[in-house]
Design an enzyme around this catalytic site. Structure first.
Site, PDB file in Angstrom:
ATOM      1  N   HIS A  54       0.825  -1.223   0.000  1.00 60.36           N
ATOM      2  CA  HIS A  54       0.000   0.000   0.000  1.00 60.36           C
ATOM      3  C   HIS A  54       0.856   1.269   0.000  1.00 60.36           C
ATOM      4  CE1 HIS A  54      -3.481  -2.461   0.499  1.00 60.36           C
ATOM      5  NE2 HIS A  54      -3.167  -2.854   1.717  1.00 60.36           N
TER       6      HIS A  54
HETATM    7 ZN   LIG Z   1      -3.930  -7.254   3.049  1.00 58.05          ZN
END
Ligand SMILES: [Zn+2]
Length: 239
Positions: A54
């Site tokens: 992320h």
């Molecule tokens: Zn995850």
């Protein structure tokens, strides 16, 4: 060590904003870089951390400080060891940072198979995204992977595979919403790694998410990934 250039917006979701966190994050990145070098030598190499998908180039989100896979792919490209890379991200959450970093870069193919309704709620565009419904179990999951993986590996035409092997698709994972069994995850990992080996494509395996309760279930699932990696290589040695 300075942390002056590291930005910690609210998205990090860690209670601690410390030099220790930065040091740990840097070590995790280098683990994936080292595993990438080892994979070119040994065929498969694993990092017992990493997969922090992320993280964007300049943004920290979702427990992820640095995008280790992106750094490793770029590092090996710049060293002239690989031209093209493929990233197969099977964490239950989309590899949004990875997708954004390599958007418009045809030398890195990004494939993410993830829960449609799960975090991140604003998805990025990978080279290929496959979205899964809540409650997806072993049968549907493995069928979708079998359907797409050969085309991904062919189109990517890469010299190195990065496999983000998050185990949060496991049934009961607090952040997962899918229903894979431990055996289903092992079959996933086996399919992934055998497919790479069949193409003589070196593979780097990283961790990813895993939030089961008790945590021993996530540990068992991660362990399964490494056992499959070892098994794939040992079976080849026997041939
Ligand atoms: Zn995850």
């Amino acid at each position: 060590m300075t942390v002056a250039k590291v930005h910690f917006p609210r998205g990090i979701a860690f209670p601690c904003k410390s030099t220790q966190l930065v040091a740990r994050s840097r070590a995790s990145v280098f683990g994936t870089v080292a595993a990438a070098h080892a994979a070119l030598e040994d065929g498969i190499a694993c990092n017992l951390a990493g997969g922090t998908h992320h993280a964007f180039a300049a943004e920290v989100t979702g427990f992820c400080v640095f995008n280790d896979i992106a750094v490793a792919a770029r590092a090996l490209q710049r060293e002239g060891l690989i031209g093209r890379a493929v990233i197969v991200d099977l964490d239950v959450h989309q590899g949004d940072g990875t997708a954004a970093i390599f958007a418009g870069d045809s030398s890195v193919f990004t494939f993410s198979m993830h829960g449609a309704k799960n975090f991140p709620f604003r998805k990025q565009k990978s080279s290929l995204d496959v979205e899964l419904p809540d409650g997806c179990g072993d049968g549907e999951y493995l069928a979708r992977l079998e359907e797409h993986l050969p085309r991904v590996l062919e189109e990517a035409d890469a010299q190195l595979l990065f496999f983000q092997a998050g185990v949060d698709p496991l049934e009961g994972d607090r952040l997962g919403r899918l229903k894979l069994s431990l055996d289903g995850l092992r079959r996933r990992d086996r399919l992934e790694l055998r497919s790479a080996r069949a193409l003589k494509l070196p593979a780097v395996v990283t961790l990813g998410g895993g939030y089961a309760r008790p945590v021993s279930l996530s540990v068992e699932a991660h362990l399964g990934t490494f056992r499959e990696a070892r098994g794939v290589l040992e079976r080849e040695d026997e041939l």
